[in-house]
Each structure stands twice: as structure tokens, then as C-alpha cells.
Design an enzyme around this catalytic site. Structure first.
Site, PDB file in Angstrom:
ATOM      1  CB  SER A   1      70.273 -28.853 -51.893  1.00 42.31           C
ATOM      2  OG  SER A   1      69.878 -27.597 -52.400  1.00 42.31           O
TER       3      SER A   1
ATOM      4  CG  ASN B   1      79.899 -30.697 -46.177  1.00 40.60           C
ATOM      5  OD1 ASN B   1      78.956 -29.915 -46.127  1.00 40.60           O
ATOM      6  ND2 ASN B   1      81.104 -30.328 -46.598  1.00 40.60           N
TER       7      ASN B   1
ATOM      8  CE  LYS C   1      73.904 -31.616 -52.753  1.00 38.64           C
ATOM      9  NZ  LYS C   1      74.790 -32.106 -51.699  1.00 38.64           N
TER      10      LYS C   1
ATOM     11  CE1 TYR D   1      74.733 -29.229 -55.288  1.00 37.14           C
ATOM     12  CE2 TYR D   1      72.594 -28.144 -55.227  1.00 37.14           C
ATOM     13  CZ  TYR D   1      73.772 -28.494 -54.605  1.00 37.14           C
ATOM     14  OH  TYR D   1      73.998 -28.118 -53.304  1.00 37.14           O
TER      15      TYR D   1
ATOM     16  CB  ALA E   1      69.220 -35.526 -60.528  1.00 35.95           C
TER      17      ALA E   1
ATOM     18  CB  VAL F   1      83.798 -38.683 -51.452  1.00 36.67           C
ATOM     19  CG1 VAL F   1      84.357 -38.094 -50.173  1.00 36.67           C
ATOM     20  CG2 VAL F   1      83.122 -37.614 -52.313  1.00 36.67           C
TER      21      VAL F   1
END
Ligand code: NAP
Length: 246
Positions: free
Chosen positions: A141, A89, A158, A154, A156, A63
Site C-alpha cells: 500500500s 491480496n 504493508k 497496517y 507496518a 491465511v
């Protein structure tokens, strides 16, 4: 009978994404599952759908790569002509303390989690706008809301997904396209299976409901937000975290 609906789930081969595919299939949707590398799991899921008479398509694509995203959407539209629901996702972690985190670890997580969400959303929205209908659900999250030591990359990515979701919700509402984010807490999947028992016990102690969530508990919320059941909800971030962040 009404028109059949189609959902595209990125990173649908395992964990939460796989459960999302299953819940949408149970509710009569045609399913497009994207994955990056793990062919075995996704092929067995496709076989399960074939046996149940569920129309599905599996497409390999990273992606974070524009060309692969273009090919993913091309194949999806060729088969189903439309995408009614998009679930962004696909996601990874590469945890480290700030002082030890490499540029590569930071970039990779932002590229897949945040840029990947942007690339797929942009490509799918083109078709949703034509139909003047659509629903987008992005995986954020609780750590995107509250932060977490060892996960600055991670968290940042989310947190970025929350800003992205609210912005596109405002942009696309006039075209009858909704966008929402879900913020799971600790969910039992491959992503969290790497944690030691001691860490898991410590985490469970901090969750008011005293346990990790299941992929199915997240998938049910995603189904609600993706479907017409939530037709007056857009631009929201909904936690599914056992009360971890209130
Ligand atoms: P998982 O079990 O590790 O599965 C990740 C999925 O993402 C796999 O299907 C994987 O495909 C796919 N993927 C990874 N990199 C990709 C790429 N570049 N392009 C396309 N697909 C890619 O993760 P999970 O726990 O189900 O998490 C799903 C989402 O929920 C993620 O966005 C995650 O950040 C979020 N989330 C999870 C938790 C949790 O506690 N588990 C909590 C909060 C938020 P392959 O199998 O092909 O590698």
C-alpha cells in the site's frame, strides 16, 4: 494451444481480489479463490465463472493459520496440479492512533497481512520451485511507503510486505520465480467505504488525479505483474495511486 495457467488469489471474494480473479479469468486462466467468511459473494462469483466456462475453485481458509493454509494449497494442487501465479491480496485494517491501539489490533493486522503473506507464499513456492516457474504479486500500500496517521499497524504490515517481496525476489530468481509488490493508493472497496464523505473529499483533494482508484485499475496492474508480460520485472514495488506518492 499452450498449457493452461492457474492463479491463486487470497481474499478473492470482494474488492480488489474479486476484480483480479475476473481479469485473470478474462485472460484464460483457471482461478482459485480463497476467502475467509463471506460465502455469498464468492459463490455468486463462482456461478458467474461456471456460466462463462471458466474453471474455478473456491476455498475457505484463514491465511494467518498454518493448518488452514496447508489445506488450501492441498485442495488447489489436487484440482489443478500447479499454481503459476500467486496473488497475496487478503488484508484487513484495524485503525487507531498509536496511544489507543490495543495489542490485539496490532497483532491481528500483522498476522493476517504479513504473516498470512509469508505462510501462503512458502506453501505455494514449494510447487513453483519444482516447475522452475512462477510469479508472486503481493499487495502492499502507499501507506507502507509513506506512513499514515492512525494506521501504524497496517502501515507496518504493508512496509513489511515490501521487505519480504524484495528478499524472496532475490532468493527465488535463480528458480525463475519472480516476486513484485503493488502499492495502491485509495481504492473504492469495502475497505475504504467506511470512511466518511468528508474524509473521502479530503483524500481526493490530495490525489493529483483528484479521485479514488477502482479495483479494476489495480487488478490490471496485478495481471501485468503476474503474467509473462512482465517477464523481466522482479523485486519491484509499483504504485497505483493517482500520483499520490511520487
Ligand atoms: P476488502 O474489500 O476489505 O476485501 C478483503 C478480502 O480479504 C476479502 O476477500 C476477505 O474475505 C479477505 N480476507 C480478510 N481476512 C482474511 C483472512 N484472514 N484469510 C483470508 N482472506 C481474508 O479489501 P480490498 O480493499 O479489496 O483490499 C485488498 C488488498 O489490497 C488488501 O491487502 C489491502 O490491504 C490492499 N489495499 C487496499 C487499498 C484500498 O484502498 N482498498 C489500498 C491499498 C492496499 P471475506 O470476504 O471472506 O472476509
Amino acid at each position: 494451444m499452450g498449457e493452461r495457467k492457474t492463479v491463486l488469489i487470497t481474499g478473492g471474494s470482494r474488492g480488489i481480489g474479486k476484480e483480479v480473479a475476473t481479469v485473470f479469468a478474462e485472460n484464460g486462466y483457471d482461478i482459485i479463490i480463497n476467502y475467509e467468511s463471506d460465502k455469498t459473494d464468492v459463490e455468486s462469483l463462482k456461478k458467474e465463472f461456471d456460466e462463462k466456462g471458466v474453471e474455478s475453485l473456491i476455498i475457505k481458509a484463514d491465511v494467518s493459520k498454518q493448518e488452514e493454509v496447508d489445506n488450501l494449497i492441498k485442495q488447489a494442487i489436487e484440482k489443478f496440479e500447479k499454481i503459476d501465479v500467486l496473488v497475496n491480496n487478503a488484508g484487513i485494517t484495524k485503525d487507531n492512533l498509536l496511544m489507543r491501539m490495543s495489542e490485539e489490533e496490532f497483532d491481528k493486522v500483522i498476522e493476517i497481512n504479513l504473516k498470512g503473506t509469508f505462510l501462503v507464499t512458502k506453501a505455494v513456492t514449494k510447487y513453483m520451485m519444482k516447475k522452475r516457474q512462477g510469479s508472486i504479486v503481493n499487495l502492499s500500500s502507499v501507506v507502507g511507503v509513506a506512513g499514515n496517521s492512525g494506521q501504524c499497524n497496517y502501515s507496518a504490515s504493508k512496509a513489511g510486505i515490501i521487505g519480504f517481496t524484495k528478499s524472496i525476489a532475490k532468493e527465488l530468481a535463480s528458480r525463475n520465480i519472480r516476486a513484485n509488490a503493488v502499492a495502491p493508493g485509495f481504492i473504492a472497496t469495502d475497505m475504504t467505504s467506511v470512511l466518511s464523505d468528508a474524509v473521502k473529499e479530503n483524500i481526493n483533494g490530495q490525489i493529483p488525479l483528484k479521485r479514488m482508484g477502482t479495483a479494476k485499475e489495480v487488478a490490471e496492474l496485478i495481471y501485468f505483474l503476474g503474467s509473462e508480460k512482465s517477464s523481466y520485472i522482479t523485486g519491484q514495488v509499483i504504485n497505483v495511486d493517482g500520483g499520490m506518492v511520487m
